[in-house]
Structure formats: structure tokens, C-alpha cells
Design a protein around this motif. Structure first.
Motif, mmCIF file in Angstrom:
data_model
loop_
_atom_site.group_PDB
_atom_site.id
_atom_site.type_symbol
_atom_site.label_atom_id
_atom_site.label_comp_id
_atom_site.label_asym_id
_atom_site.label_seq_id
_atom_site.Cartn_x
_atom_site.Cartn_y
_atom_site.Cartn_z
ATOM 1 N N PRO A 59 14.350 35.698 56.561
ATOM 2 C CA PRO A 59 14.028 35.715 55.126
ATOM 3 C C PRO A 59 15.283 35.547 54.279
ATOM 4 O O PRO A 59 16.377 35.912 54.692
ATOM 5 C CB PRO A 59 13.393 37.090 54.909
ATOM 6 N N LYS A 64 14.623 30.648 43.740
ATOM 7 C CA LYS A 64 13.273 31.192 43.792
ATOM 8 C C LYS A 64 12.283 30.336 44.558
ATOM 9 O O LYS A 64 11.200 30.772 44.852
ATOM 10 C CB LYS A 64 12.759 31.498 42.393
ATOM 11 N N TYR A 65 12.642 29.098 44.902
ATOM 12 C CA TYR A 65 11.730 28.258 45.668
ATOM 13 C C TYR A 65 12.106 28.220 47.145
ATOM 14 O O TYR A 65 11.642 27.363 47.876
ATOM 15 C CB TYR A 65 11.649 26.839 45.088
ATOM 16 N N ASP A 82 9.516 27.016 49.577
ATOM 17 C CA ASP A 82 8.215 27.513 49.134
ATOM 18 C C ASP A 82 7.634 26.386 48.285
ATOM 19 O O ASP A 82 7.996 26.216 47.124
ATOM 20 C CB ASP A 82 8.399 28.785 48.314
ATOM 21 N N GLU A 87 4.833 25.744 46.843
ATOM 22 C CA GLU A 87 4.140 26.095 45.602
ATOM 23 C C GLU A 87 5.134 26.349 44.469
ATOM 24 O O GLU A 87 4.946 25.889 43.349
ATOM 25 C CB GLU A 87 3.251 27.317 45.821
ATOM 26 N N LYS A 128 11.952 30.079 50.818
ATOM 27 C CA LYS A 128 11.199 31.089 51.547
ATOM 28 C C LYS A 128 12.049 31.788 52.591
ATOM 29 O O LYS A 128 11.994 32.985 52.767
ATOM 30 C CB LYS A 128 10.025 30.433 52.271
ATOM 31 N N SER A 129 12.831 30.969 53.309
ATOM 32 C CA SER A 129 13.587 31.513 54.429
ATOM 33 C C SER A 129 14.685 30.531 54.808
ATOM 34 O O SER A 129 14.821 29.472 54.198
ATOM 35 C CB SER A 129 12.652 31.756 55.624
ATOM 36 N N THR A 163 17.704 35.022 45.628
ATOM 37 C CA THR A 163 16.434 34.687 44.999
ATOM 38 C C THR A 163 16.500 34.761 43.484
ATOM 39 O O THR A 163 15.514 35.008 42.834
ATOM 40 C CB THR A 163 15.287 35.575 45.521
#
Length: 161
Positions: A107, A118-119, A135, A137, A121-122, A113
Motif C-alpha cells: 500500500p 491521491k490516484y 486507482d 476511478e 493505490k499501491s 497520498t
């Protein structure tokens, strides 16, 4: 016990490597022609025609705050699908598919983040490269994209008195 391995499309952007799960990727095409759309979000280069559909083309360099790059023979459009919506992601190159076990994907720490991360994920390690897993979305939430930083302030300010 073996960890489940997920397949990812790995692409390059501004010297960094990013990954998307292959189940989010519809197909990948060479960069051809983008038709400009008036008053589009700054990160949307326009629309492309692919496999019978008109699809918005999101320039990931601009989306991530990198300077606009020159399109080359390596430039690709990664057509990603989420919530029955297809979007073309313009990237510097995309030629690699890899499987990563859940154990090798870590993560993103909270310190990364902030606004610029912020986009993500890992992150996964592949040899001496770090692969930033997106990410999708969050990437496609283009309402938050500001004007490119390369535009001089004088050009974006209202100069009428």
C-alpha cells in the motif's frame, strides 16, 4: 500457500512506471489522431475513434502534473473501462504485461497520498523499477484538474478592467 497473482498492464510516463489491472484495460492502440473538443477539461486532449466508438482521450502527463510530452512512435493510448465507460489514456509507451502476487504489492504510505498522490493505490517492485499502481476511478475524476502549470499566469487571468 501461494498468493493470488494479478495481471497488470505496465506503462511508462515521464520516466516513471505505472500499472493498471488488465481487467480494467479494454485494449491498447498506437497513438494516431486526436480531434480537439472546444472547452474541454485541460487534461482532455480531445476524442479518438476506436473500434466503432468515439472515446475521450485523457493525457496522463497533464493529469499527473507533468509537462506535455511530444508524441512519438512509442506513444500509446490505453483504453480503460470502468463503470461501463471507456476512456483513452495517452501514455509515453505501453508494451508490458506482468503478474504480481499480492505479497509483492504494498500500500502507498499516507505521506504519499497528498494532493499529487491521491490516484495511487499501491506500489510494486519489479527488478530495480518501482511500479505505481493506479486507482483508475480517481484518475478519471477530471473535475479536479486545474489548468496546466505550463500556461503563464498572464494568459489565464482576466485582464479586463
Amino acid at each position: 500457500m501461494n498468493a493470488i497473482a494479478e495481471s497488470y498492464v505496465i506503462f511508462e510516463l515521464a520516466g516513471s512506471y505505472f500499472g493498471l489491472p488488465t481487467d480494467s484495460v479494454h485494449h491498447i492502440d498506437m497513438f494516431d489522431h486526436v480531434t480537439l473538443v472546444p472547452n474541454a477539461n485541460p487534461a482532455i486532449d480531445g476524442v479518438v475513434f476506436s473500434r466503432g466508438q468515439v472515446i475521450p482521450a485523457l493525457n496522463l502527463r497533464l493529469r499527473f502534473g507533468f509537462p506535455r510530452g511530444e508524441n512519438t512512435i512509442r506513444t500509446r493510448i490505453v483504453f480503460a473501462k470502468i463503470h461501463n465507460r471507456t476512456v483513452g489514456l495517452i501514455v509515453d509507451s505501453a508494451r508490458e504485461f506482468r503478474r504480481f502476487s499480492n505479497e509483492t504489492i504494498r500500500p502507498i504510505e499516507e505521506t504519499l497520498t497528498g494532493i499529487s498522490g491521491k490516484y495511487l493505490k499501491s506500489v510494486a517492485r519489479l527488478g530495480d523499477r518501482l511500479i505505481l499502481m493506479l486507482d483508475l476511478e480517481a484518475v478519471l475524476n477530471v473535475d479536479e484538474v486545474q489548468s496546466p502549470s505550463s500556461v503563464p499566469a498572464a494568459m489565464t487571468q482576466n485582464t479586463s478592467s
